[in-house]
Design a protein around this motif. Structure first.
Motif, PDB file in Angstrom:
ATOM      1  N   TRP A  98      86.524  28.722 126.116  1.00 27.73           N
ATOM      2  CA  TRP A  98      85.088  28.887 125.881  1.00 27.73           C
ATOM      3  C   TRP A  98      84.692  28.330 124.509  1.00 27.73           C
ATOM      4  CZ3 TRP A  98      81.971  33.106 128.539  1.00 27.73           C
ATOM      5  CH2 TRP A  98      80.670  33.183 128.057  1.00 27.73           C
ATOM      6  N   SER A  99      85.347  28.865 123.464  1.00 30.59           N
ATOM      7  CA  SER A  99      84.994  28.466 122.098  1.00 30.59           C
ATOM      8  C   SER A  99      85.436  27.041 121.790  1.00 30.59           C
ATOM      9  CB  SER A  99      85.612  29.443 121.093  1.00 30.59           C
ATOM     10  OG  SER A  99      87.011  29.549 121.292  1.00 30.59           O
ATOM     11  N   LEU A 100      86.616  26.644 122.282  1.00 34.33           N
ATOM     12  CA  LEU A 100      87.119  25.303 122.023  1.00 34.33           C
ATOM     13  C   LEU A 100      86.226  24.239 122.658  1.00 34.33           C
ATOM     14  CD1 LEU A 100      89.366  23.516 120.825  1.00 34.33           C
ATOM     15  CD2 LEU A 100      90.600  23.775 122.995  1.00 34.33           C
ATOM     16  N   GLY A 101      85.799  24.478 123.891  1.00 30.39           N
ATOM     17  CA  GLY A 101      84.933  23.522 124.577  1.00 30.39           C
ATOM     18  C   GLY A 101      83.620  23.314 123.846  1.00 30.39           C
ATOM     19  N   MET A 102      82.990  24.400 123.399  1.00 26.65           N
ATOM     20  CA  MET A 102      81.737  24.281 122.665  1.00 26.65           C
ATOM     21  C   MET A 102      81.937  23.553 121.347  1.00 26.65           C
ATOM     22  SD  MET A 102      79.314  25.541 124.537  1.00 26.65           S
ATOM     23  CE  MET A 102      77.972  25.701 123.370  1.00 26.65           C
ATOM     24  N   ALA A 103      83.024  23.869 120.661  1.00 30.35           N
ATOM     25  CA  ALA A 103      83.297  23.233 119.369  1.00 30.35           C
ATOM     26  C   ALA A 103      83.529  21.731 119.535  1.00 30.35           C
ATOM     27  CB  ALA A 103      84.514  23.885 118.715  1.00 30.35           C
ATOM     28  N   ILE A 104      84.326  21.356 120.537  1.00 34.18           N
ATOM     29  CA  ILE A 104      84.601  19.929 120.795  1.00 34.18           C
ATOM     30  C   ILE A 104      83.313  19.199 121.141  1.00 34.18           C
ATOM     31  CG2 ILE A 104      85.696  18.315 122.410  1.00 34.18           C
ATOM     32  CD1 ILE A 104      88.040  20.281 122.590  1.00 34.18           C
ATOM     33  N   GLY A 105      82.497  19.809 121.987  1.00 32.63           N
ATOM     34  CA  GLY A 105      81.242  19.177 122.389  1.00 32.63           C
ATOM     35  C   GLY A 105      80.320  18.914 121.219  1.00 32.63           C
ATOM     36  N   ILE A 106      80.134  19.918 120.370  1.00 26.52           N
ATOM     37  CA  ILE A 106      79.251  19.767 119.209  1.00 26.52           C
ATOM     38  C   ILE A 106      79.776  18.698 118.258  1.00 26.52           C
ATOM     39  CG2 ILE A 106      78.369  20.936 117.147  1.00 26.52           C
ATOM     40  CD1 ILE A 106      78.345  23.525 118.863  1.00 26.52           C
ATOM     41  N   LEU A 107      81.082  18.704 117.995  1.00 22.81           N
ATOM     42  CA  LEU A 107      81.671  17.725 117.077  1.00 22.81           C
ATOM     43  C   LEU A 107      81.490  16.295 117.580  1.00 22.81           C
ATOM     44  CD1 LEU A 107      85.001  19.467 115.980  1.00 22.81           C
ATOM     45  CD2 LEU A 107      83.044  18.911 114.536  1.00 22.81           C
ATOM     46  N   PHE A 108      81.811  16.055 118.839  1.00 18.64           N
ATOM     47  CA  PHE A 108      81.741  14.691 119.362  1.00 18.64           C
ATOM     48  C   PHE A 108      80.299  14.195 119.516  1.00 18.64           C
ATOM     49  CE2 PHE A 108      86.211  15.122 120.292  1.00 18.64           C
ATOM     50  CZ  PHE A 108      86.673  13.823 120.173  1.00 18.64           C
ATOM     51  N   VAL A 109      79.374  15.100 119.829  1.00 22.06           N
ATOM     52  CA  VAL A 109      77.968  14.681 119.903  1.00 22.06           C
ATOM     53  C   VAL A 109      77.488  14.202 118.548  1.00 22.06           C
ATOM     54  CG1 VAL A 109      75.610  15.554 120.164  1.00 22.06           C
ATOM     55  CG2 VAL A 109      77.316  16.050 121.910  1.00 22.06           C
ATOM     56  N   PHE A 110      77.849  14.922 117.486  1.00 19.49           N
ATOM     57  CA  PHE A 110      77.387  14.546 116.153  1.00 19.49           C
ATOM     58  C   PHE A 110      78.210  13.421 115.539  1.00 19.49           C
ATOM     59  CE2 PHE A 110      75.203  18.598 116.507  1.00 19.49           C
ATOM     60  CZ  PHE A 110      73.972  18.296 115.915  1.00 19.49           C
ATOM     61  N   LEU A 111      79.409  13.149 116.081  1.00 23.15           N
ATOM     62  CA  LEU A 111      80.206  12.012 115.619  1.00 23.15           C
ATOM     63  C   LEU A 111      79.792  10.707 116.289  1.00 23.15           C
ATOM     64  CD1 LEU A 111      83.816  13.536 115.455  1.00 23.15           C
ATOM     65  CD2 LEU A 111      82.412  12.769 113.523  1.00 23.15           C
ATOM     66  N   THR A 112      78.993  10.807 117.349  1.00 22.63           N
ATOM     67  CA  THR A 112      78.549   9.609 118.067  1.00 22.63           C
ATOM     68  C   THR A 112      77.646   8.776 117.166  1.00 22.63           C
ATOM     69  OG1 THR A 112      78.633  10.802 120.168  1.00 22.63           O
ATOM     70  CG2 THR A 112      77.379   8.748 120.122  1.00 22.63           C
ATOM     71  N   PRO A 113      77.975   7.495 116.988  1.00 16.55           N
ATOM     72  CA  PRO A 113      77.144   6.637 116.118  1.00 16.55           C
ATOM     73  C   PRO A 113      75.732   6.475 116.675  1.00 16.55           C
ATOM     74  CG  PRO A 113      79.261   5.606 116.600  1.00 16.55           C
ATOM     75  CD  PRO A 113      79.135   6.777 117.521  1.00 16.55           C
ATOM     76  N   GLY A 114      74.775   6.306 115.767  1.00 15.24           N
ATOM     77  CA  GLY A 114      73.398   6.068 116.197  1.00 15.24           C
ATOM     78  C   GLY A 114      72.635   7.356 116.399  1.00 15.24           C
ATOM     79  N   TYR A 115      71.744   7.320 117.379  1.00  9.16           N
ATOM     80  CA  TYR A 115      70.836   8.446 117.622  1.00  9.16           C
ATOM     81  C   TYR A 115      71.594   9.669 118.124  1.00  9.16           C
ATOM     82  CZ  TYR A 115      67.293  11.272 119.977  1.00  9.16           C
ATOM     83  OH  TYR A 115      66.503  12.318 120.400  1.00  9.16           O
ATOM     84  N   THR A 116      71.367  10.797 117.464  1.00 12.22           N
ATOM     85  CA  THR A 116      71.977  12.058 117.891  1.00 12.22           C
ATOM     86  C   THR A 116      71.100  12.695 118.971  1.00 12.22           C
ATOM     87  OG1 THR A 116      72.909  12.432 115.701  1.00 12.22           O
ATOM     88  CG2 THR A 116      72.767  14.329 117.164  1.00 12.22           C
ATOM     89  N   PRO A 117      71.650  12.942 120.150  1.00 13.11           N
ATOM     90  CA  PRO A 117      70.831  13.469 121.247  1.00 13.11           C
ATOM     91  C   PRO A 117      70.352  14.888 120.979  1.00 13.11           C
ATOM     92  CG  PRO A 117      73.137  13.550 121.826  1.00 13.11           C
ATOM     93  CD  PRO A 117      73.063  12.809 120.528  1.00 13.11           C
TER      94      PRO A 117
END
Length: 268
Positions: A98-117
């Motif tokens: 539960w916690s790992l999935g949310m943490a991974i998702g948040i990190l990779f979304v904000f690591l994505t170059p360009g516009y942050t969704p």
């Protein structure tokens, strides 16, 4: 009445209406199984773990919901395996995923170059953005659920209510559990676009809990749950549109109101 006809002339609202119907069928069938097996917490773990797949897929340039589906299925199978084979406590494995999935998702979304969704779309959904492709996928999983319940209902019933008897009777308990977990995972992921990660579990739980007030038989519970889900989802969708409110939250509020009203009526 003219306003209603005009509203139904818009393709986006028709798609939203069809999505409400299809997710209601899924919520009624799958949700009843979840509530009957008392695995709501497991389903919550699968739901939130899927966000990790969304984040990774977005980072790699793939459709987010493909990543969510992969993560959800792996999480569902992982929870079953770790609980039965690895000796890890079920609640511990769920909490970790539960916690790992949310943490991974948040990190990779904000690591994505360009516009942050905007994470609000992932977390709370937007039924008015449902496309024809989404409806096809929802139809496919809904039909699959109906066929599986029709063909294997005695096995599903035994595993849900008396797994020890099913094991002694040489039923393929583990196989049924793994298949059920995968179906639950895919159903939840396909409904995320409608309700979002935060609210989707309520869609699968509240109608089943309401149906459980009137039916103890699993099959009857599924029928009644689908009915309650349809009433709440469609009513909530129209209320949200005419009052300009978030659709997901309005649908859950409507379903909760129905549950509370039925709960009170049951006392008299």
């Amino acid at each position: 009445m003219n306003e209603l006809y005009e509203l139904l002339s818009f393709s986006f609202f028709r798609n939203a209406l069809f999505a409400s119907i299809l997710t209601s069928v899924l919520a009624g069938i799958v949700g009843s199984y979840i509530v009957a097996r008392r695995t709501v917490f497991i389903s919550g773990g699968i739901t939130h773990a899927s966000f990790g797949g969304m984040g990774i897929a977005y980072f790699l340039g793939f459709p987010p919901f493909i990543g969510a589906a992969v993560f959800a299925v792996l999480s569902a199978v992982g929870i079953e395996w770790s609980s039965n084979k690895a000796g890890l406590r079920e609640d511990s494995s769920i909490a970790i995923l539960w916690s790992l999935g949310m943490a991974i998702g948040i990190l990779f979304v904000f690591l994505t170059p360009g516009y942050t969704p905007n994470l609000m779309g992932f977390l709370f959904g937007d039924i008015l953005t449902v496309q024809v492709t989404d409806l096809i996928l929802l139809s496919a999983i809904a039909i699959t659920c109906l066929i599986l319940v029709k063909l294997f209902y005695p096995l599903i019933l035994s595993v849900a209510f008396d797994s020890e008897f099913a094991t002694v009777s040489k039923m393929p308990v583990q196989t049924i559990r793994y298949i059920s977990s995968v179906i639950v995972a895919i159903s939840i992921v396909l409904s995320i676009k409608v309700m979002g990660i935060i609210l989707v579990l309520s869609l699968f739980t509240i109608p089943a809990a309401a149906a459980n007030l009137f039916a103890k038989d699993l099959k009857k519970m599924m029928y009644i749950s689908v009915l309650f889900s349809l009433i709440g989802s469609i009513s909530g969708l129209f209320i949200a549109y005419f009052l300009d409110l978030p659709s997901g939250a309005t649908i859950i509020f409507t379903l909760t109101f129905i549950y509370m009203a039925l709960r009170i009526a049951k006392l008299f």
